[in-house]
Scaffold this motif. Structure first.
Motif, short mmCIF file in Angstrom:
data_model
loop_
_atom_site.label_atom_id
_atom_site.label_comp_id
_atom_site.label_asym_id
_atom_site.label_seq_id
_atom_site.Cartn_x
_atom_site.Cartn_y
_atom_site.Cartn_z
N ALA A 421 0.80 -1.22 0.00
CA ALA A 421 0.00 0.00 0.00
C ALA A 421 0.83 1.26 0.00
O ALA A 421 0.41 2.29 -0.55
N PHE A 422 2.02 1.22 0.59
CA PHE A 422 2.75 2.45 0.84
C PHE A 422 4.08 2.56 0.10
O PHE A 422 4.95 3.35 0.47
N THR A 423 4.25 1.77 -0.97
CA THR A 423 5.33 2.01 -1.92
C THR A 423 4.73 2.49 -3.23
O THR A 423 3.55 2.21 -3.53
N SER A 424 5.50 3.18 -4.02
CA SER A 424 4.97 3.81 -5.24
C SER A 424 4.34 2.80 -6.19
O SER A 424 3.33 3.10 -6.83
N GLY A 425 4.91 1.60 -6.27
CA GLY A 425 4.39 0.60 -7.21
C GLY A 425 3.60 -0.50 -6.55
O GLY A 425 3.36 -1.55 -7.16
N GLY A 426 3.15 -0.31 -5.31
CA GLY A 426 2.46 -1.35 -4.58
C GLY A 426 1.10 -1.70 -5.18
O GLY A 426 0.36 -0.82 -5.63
N SER A 427 0.75 -3.00 -5.17
CA SER A 427 -0.51 -3.44 -5.79
C SER A 427 -1.73 -2.95 -5.04
O SER A 427 -2.83 -2.93 -5.57
N ARG A 428 -1.58 -2.55 -3.76
CA ARG A 428 -2.68 -1.99 -2.99
C ARG A 428 -2.47 -0.49 -2.74
O ARG A 428 -3.08 0.08 -1.83
N ASN A 429 -1.62 0.15 -3.53
CA ASN A 429 -1.47 1.61 -3.47
C ASN A 429 -2.63 2.19 -4.27
O ASN A 429 -2.53 2.42 -5.47
N LEU A 430 -3.74 2.42 -3.58
CA LEU A 430 -5.00 2.73 -4.26
C LEU A 430 -5.24 4.23 -4.41
O LEU A 430 -6.26 4.63 -4.97
N GLY A 431 -4.32 5.04 -3.91
CA GLY A 431 -4.53 6.48 -3.97
C GLY A 431 -3.41 7.26 -4.63
O GLY A 431 -3.39 8.49 -4.57
N GLY A 432 -2.46 6.56 -5.26
CA GLY A 432 -1.37 7.27 -5.94
C GLY A 432 -0.34 7.85 -5.00
O GLY A 432 0.37 8.81 -5.33
N TYR A 433 -0.19 7.27 -3.81
CA TYR A 433 0.79 7.76 -2.83
C TYR A 433 2.21 7.50 -3.33
O TYR A 433 2.52 6.40 -3.78
N ALA A 434 3.06 8.51 -3.22
CA ALA A 434 4.45 8.37 -3.65
C ALA A 434 5.34 9.15 -2.70
O ALA A 434 5.21 10.37 -2.56
N ASN A 435 6.23 8.44 -2.03
CA ASN A 435 7.23 9.05 -1.16
C ASN A 435 8.54 8.33 -1.43
O ASN A 435 8.71 7.17 -1.04
N LYS A 436 9.46 8.99 -2.14
CA LYS A 436 10.70 8.33 -2.56
C LYS A 436 11.53 7.88 -1.36
O LYS A 436 12.21 6.85 -1.42
N ASP A 437 11.47 8.67 -0.28
CA ASP A 437 12.21 8.26 0.92
C ASP A 437 11.67 6.95 1.47
O ASP A 437 12.44 6.07 1.88
N ASN A 438 10.34 6.81 1.47
CA ASN A 438 9.76 5.57 1.97
C ASN A 438 10.07 4.39 1.05
O ASN A 438 10.28 3.27 1.51
N ASP A 439 10.09 4.61 -0.26
CA ASP A 439 10.46 3.54 -1.19
C ASP A 439 11.85 3.01 -0.84
O ASP A 439 12.08 1.79 -0.82
N LYS A 440 12.78 3.91 -0.54
CA LYS A 440 14.14 3.51 -0.18
C LYS A 440 14.16 2.82 1.18
O LYS A 440 14.86 1.82 1.37
N LEU A 441 13.36 3.34 2.11
CA LEU A 441 13.31 2.73 3.44
C LEU A 441 12.72 1.33 3.39
O LEU A 441 13.20 0.42 4.09
N PHE A 442 11.69 1.12 2.57
CA PHE A 442 11.13 -0.22 2.43
C PHE A 442 12.17 -1.19 1.86
O PHE A 442 12.23 -2.35 2.27
N ALA A 443 12.97 -0.73 0.90
CA ALA A 443 14.02 -1.58 0.34
C ALA A 443 15.05 -1.94 1.41
O ALA A 443 15.49 -3.09 1.51
N ARG A 444 15.41 -0.97 2.23
CA ARG A 444 16.36 -1.23 3.31
C ARG A 444 15.74 -2.13 4.38
O ARG A 444 16.41 -3.00 4.94
N LEU A 445 14.43 -1.95 4.63
CA LEU A 445 13.75 -2.79 5.62
C LEU A 445 13.77 -4.25 5.18
O LEU A 445 14.01 -5.15 5.98
N GLY A 446 13.52 -4.48 3.90
CA GLY A 446 13.55 -5.84 3.39
C GLY A 446 14.92 -6.47 3.51
O GLY A 446 15.05 -7.69 3.67
#
Length: 509
Positions: A421-446
């Motif tokens: 839901a909260f990455t730019s390309g997420g399949s449940r990102n239903l509102g067009g949310y985009a935060n480049k910092d969070n995309d990077k943080l999710f990658a680091r979290l994984g």
């Protein structure tokens, strides 16, 4: 993966969350037909289909298809078709050992090739609604070195891979032979290793399940037959259980709990680990401004919503996980402050007019009407559009909505699972949310090697999401089961407080 569920005492009752009439003994009884009304629609039993979305889709599919692993209420793996998942190469590879001697209901073997075929299909299609996006982007190769072993090779470390990718929706394994033979019709002709076969699937009406006595779990599957009936109005469902045309009902909210208990039914409330709330289409004028999103959150009196729409049976929520979860503790979205909401809207300087999408009837409508009034009090004009669950999912998937108080709200047990839901390309990102910092943080979290390294990353993601407000938590999600005295009420499934494992229920004949 959806939210795990906790059982609570209902309506002040005791005894494992049950009130009303006494039920059958704790000794499982085999045989009989169980008729269950569910306040959801059913569309498909194919977990990889893009319209596999409702709690009824999942409940029925879970009866026919087994997962590799289950999840217990504390988020720990429970062996099902898989026995273990061992990391190597710094969490860039996982070796999964499978249960031996299991067959699909079409007589073909469950083996490593079936698992490989399933995950390859998820990668190739790329549109599995309930699958984490990293299953497509981070899984480099899925191989079967022998019949009972599967090796997942990843492009980057992913410490929580088993918990996120081998459970829930992506973990349900279909027969590859049946998949190939049925093609797009597999959702109406599903074949798995579960305790039941689906003999009839009528979208919008019902699913009929018959116990498969050849299943590896047949000795733990008790009813001869289960009919899951679409019954969107929970008040009608309670009346149907009372009259004997249904044995049990499942609702997405507890607004009929008192009525059910007063009718002499056994009632069980299931608290989810995720919230219920509002998703926002951030591509719409006004909603693309964080001041407006904050004002919408601050205008909501969550305690009033709980009392008016849920009978006080749930809890106000400003968090995406349980408040005591280490990833969430101390982090929350903007709370009730109408004066500050008015100031933010004045600073925005333009009229805010929205269409508020919700389900007709029940707690959703009651909550939506109150939120509409609370928004109007700070200067936001909102009209209400009612729809079916299927219609709402179609609208939000196509982003043909402004705001939606509906089951489309994301619910997860960990921040890592929220990537859908909260990455730019997420399949449940239903509102067009985009935060480049969070995309990077999710990658680091994984890629984090352990919980100690992952915790600060997860907390920063939640801090960012809580400030950005792509969605607004309102109350803690709560499901309700009610049944006649002859039904053993099962626990809620880890997928959510309004789902259950069909084989865990039984009824006196």
């Amino acid at each position: 993966m959806g939210s795990a569920a906790l059982l609570l005492a209902a309506c002040g009752g005791t005894g494992g969350g049950s009130g009303g009439a006494d039920g059958p003994s704790d000794t499982p009884q085999r045989g009989g037909t169980l008729r269950v009304g569910m306040s959801f629609d059913v569309q498909t039993l194919d977990p990889t289909a893009p319209n596999f979305a409702s709690a009824m889709d999942y409940t029925a599919a879970r009866a026919v298809l087994d997962p590799l692993f289950g999840i217990d209420p504390k988020g720990r793996l429970v062996p099902e078709l898989a026995l273990s998942a061992t990391p190597s190469n710094g969490n860039k590879a996982f070796t999964v050992k499978l249960r031996k001697g299991v067959k699909f209901s079409d007589g073909t073997d469950f083996d490593a090739d079936a698992v490989v075929a399933h995950y390859q299909e998820i990668k190739d299609k790329g549109d599995c609604l309930g699958c984490p996006p990293r299953l497509v982007t981070n899984v480099k190769r899925v191989a079967a070195p022998d019949r009972n072993t599967v090796v997942f090779t990843l492009t980057a470390p992913w410490a929580k891979f088993p918990e996120v990718a081998l459970t829930g929706i992506p973990g349900l394994i279909p027969s590859p032979t049946a998949k190939k033979a049925s093609g797009a019709e597999f959702g109406k002709k599903p074949v798995g290793t579960g305790g039941f076969k689906a003999t009839e699937i009528v979208p919008g009406d019902h699913v009929t399940l018959v116990r498969d006595d050849t299943s590896w779990r047949a000795d733990r599957t008790y009813p001869d037959k289960v009919v899951l009936k679409v019954m969107l109005d929970s008040q009608t469902a309670v009346q149907s259980v009372r009259s004997g045309t249904l044995d049990m009902m499942v609702a997405a909210a507890p607004n009929q709990a008192k009525q059910a208990k007063d009718a002499g039914l056994r009632v069980q409330l299931n608290e989810g680990l995720g919230p219920e709330g509002i998703i926002l289409n951030m591509q719409r004028p006004g909603l693309d401004d964080v001041r407006v999103r904050r004002a919408l959150s601050m205008a909501i009196d969550r305690e009033a919503v709980n009392k008016a729409a849920y009978g006080g049976n749930t809890k106000p929520s400003r968090s995406f996980l349980l408040d005591e979860n280490p990833e969430q503790k101390g982090i929350a979205v903007a709370g009730h402050d109408p004066a500050e909401a008015k100031r933010l809207l004045a600073a925005y300087g333009k009229p805010v007019r929205l269409e508020l999408n919700t389900l007709a009837g029940g707690n959703y409508m009651a909550a939506t009407q109150l939120i509409q009034q609370q928004w109007k009090a700070v200067g936001v004009e909102a009209t209400i559009k009612t729809n079916t669950a299927v219609g709402i999912m179609q609208d939000v998937l196509q982003r043909k909505y402004d705001v939606s108080y509906s089951p489309a709200f994301i619910s997860a047990t960990t921040v890592d699972a929220m990537a859908v839901a909260f990455t730019s390309g997420g399949s449940r990102n239903l509102g067009g949310y985009a935060n480049k910092d969070n995309d990077k943080l999710f990658a680091r979290l994984g890629a984090a090697g352990d919980d100690t390294a992952a915790l600060p990353l997860a907390r920063q993601i939640l801090t960012n999401v809580s400030a950005d407000l792509p969605s607004i938590p309102v109350v803690r999600k709560m499901g309700m089961f009610a049944a006649s005295s002859k039904v053993h009420l099962p626990p809620a499934d880890a997928y959510g407080p309004d789902t259950f494992v069909v084989g865990d229920a039984w009824t006196t004949k």
